[in-house]
Write a protein that holds these residues in place. Structure first.
Motif, mmCIF file in Angstrom:
data_model
loop_
_atom_site.group_PDB
_atom_site.id
_atom_site.type_symbol
_atom_site.label_atom_id
_atom_site.label_comp_id
_atom_site.label_asym_id
_atom_site.label_seq_id
_atom_site.Cartn_x
_atom_site.Cartn_y
_atom_site.Cartn_z
ATOM 1 N N THR A 77 0.705 -1.393 -0.065
ATOM 2 C CA THR A 77 0.324 -0.103 -0.386
ATOM 3 C C THR A 77 1.105 1.281 -0.020
ATOM 4 O O THR A 77 1.967 1.079 0.009
ATOM 5 N N GLN A 78 0.544 2.679 -0.645
ATOM 6 C CA GLN A 78 0.862 4.166 -0.058
ATOM 7 C C GLN A 78 1.791 3.412 0.976
ATOM 8 O O GLN A 78 2.788 4.198 1.303
ATOM 9 N N SER A 79 1.455 3.256 2.345
ATOM 10 C CA SER A 79 1.683 3.767 3.603
ATOM 11 C C SER A 79 2.723 2.986 3.610
ATOM 12 O O SER A 79 3.948 2.757 4.543
ATOM 13 N N ASP A 80 3.211 1.584 2.792
ATOM 14 C CA ASP A 80 3.963 1.168 3.087
ATOM 15 C C ASP A 80 5.324 1.689 2.093
ATOM 16 O O ASP A 80 6.507 0.786 2.495
ATOM 17 N N LEU A 81 5.446 2.363 1.093
ATOM 18 C CA LEU A 81 6.383 2.743 0.421
ATOM 19 C C LEU A 81 6.375 4.208 1.316
ATOM 20 O O LEU A 81 8.047 5.009 1.407
ATOM 21 N N ASP A 82 5.616 5.077 1.956
ATOM 22 C CA ASP A 82 5.593 6.145 2.361
ATOM 23 C C ASP A 82 7.241 6.613 3.414
ATOM 24 O O ASP A 82 6.710 5.631 4.146
ATOM 25 N N GLY A 83 8.172 7.066 3.131
ATOM 26 C CA GLY A 83 9.007 7.685 3.623
ATOM 27 C C GLY A 83 10.470 6.470 4.005
ATOM 28 O O GLY A 83 11.629 6.696 4.373
ATOM 29 N N ALA A 84 10.361 6.035 2.440
ATOM 30 C CA ALA A 84 11.003 3.945 2.272
ATOM 31 C C ALA A 84 12.355 5.136 1.707
ATOM 32 O O ALA A 84 11.885 5.638 0.876
ATOM 33 N N PRO A 86 15.101 5.527 -1.406
ATOM 34 C CA PRO A 86 14.753 5.209 -2.638
ATOM 35 C C PRO A 86 15.089 3.349 -2.901
ATOM 36 O O PRO A 86 14.495 3.206 -3.473
ATOM 37 N N ALA A 87 16.773 3.449 -2.235
ATOM 38 C CA ALA A 87 16.861 1.484 -2.670
ATOM 39 C C ALA A 87 15.764 0.791 -1.979
ATOM 40 O O ALA A 87 15.304 -0.522 -2.489
ATOM 41 N N ARG A 88 14.995 1.166 -0.812
ATOM 42 C CA ARG A 88 14.148 0.209 -0.020
ATOM 43 C C ARG A 88 12.829 0.047 -0.954
ATOM 44 O O ARG A 88 11.995 -0.977 -1.277
ATOM 45 N N ARG A 89 12.939 1.473 -1.517
ATOM 46 C CA ARG A 89 11.296 1.965 -2.291
ATOM 47 C C ARG A 89 11.569 0.200 -3.771
ATOM 48 O O ARG A 89 10.413 0.143 -3.977
ATOM 49 N N GLU A 90 12.903 1.148 -3.598
ATOM 50 C CA GLU A 90 12.461 0.483 -5.628
ATOM 51 C C GLU A 90 12.793 -1.336 -5.168
ATOM 52 O O GLU A 90 12.326 -1.768 -6.199
ATOM 53 N N ARG A 91 13.363 -1.591 -4.211
ATOM 54 C CA ARG A 91 13.257 -3.401 -3.756
ATOM 55 C C ARG A 91 11.814 -3.843 -3.679
ATOM 56 O O ARG A 91 11.325 -5.003 -3.665
#
Length: 111
Positions: A77-84, A86-91
């Protein structure tokens, strides 16, 4: 005739699916081959979209909500990506895409 609403679109699609099911179930009786043409999911979808008779009704979902029950993981969900970072977001996005593929393969989606 105006623009169709969601209910009308669903009714039209349901009618198409029912008709395709009937035709594919009776194909074997007509051809003597049990209705099996051995199409790939992509070929099945292309046949249906070209108004040809596929070996069976192509399947797909606009949104599948039982991923956790089927695969054991939920979509992001968007909340999983918020504040992550860049490298973690990409993974995380890559893992989510792989989950979509896993669900599609498990359910034999055509599209």
């Amino acid at each position: 005739m105006g623009i169709m609403g969601v209910r009308e679109v669903h009714l039209v699609l349901a009618g198409i699916v029912i008709e395709m099911f009937y035709v594919t179930q009776n194909m074997g009786k007509m051809s003597g081959q049990g209705g099996k043409m051995g199409l790939t999911p992509k070929e099945r979808a292309e046949a249906a979209l070209s108004l040809k008779i596929p070996d069976r009704v192509p399947t797909f979902e606009l949104e599948f909500q039982l991923t956790k029950e089927l695969i054991g993981r939920d979509y992001l969900t968007q909340s999983d990506l918020d504040g992550a970072p860049p490298a973690r977001r990409e993974r995380l996005l890559k893992e989510n895409a792989e989950l979509f593929i896993e669900v599609a393969e498990a359910l034999d989606y055509s599209i």
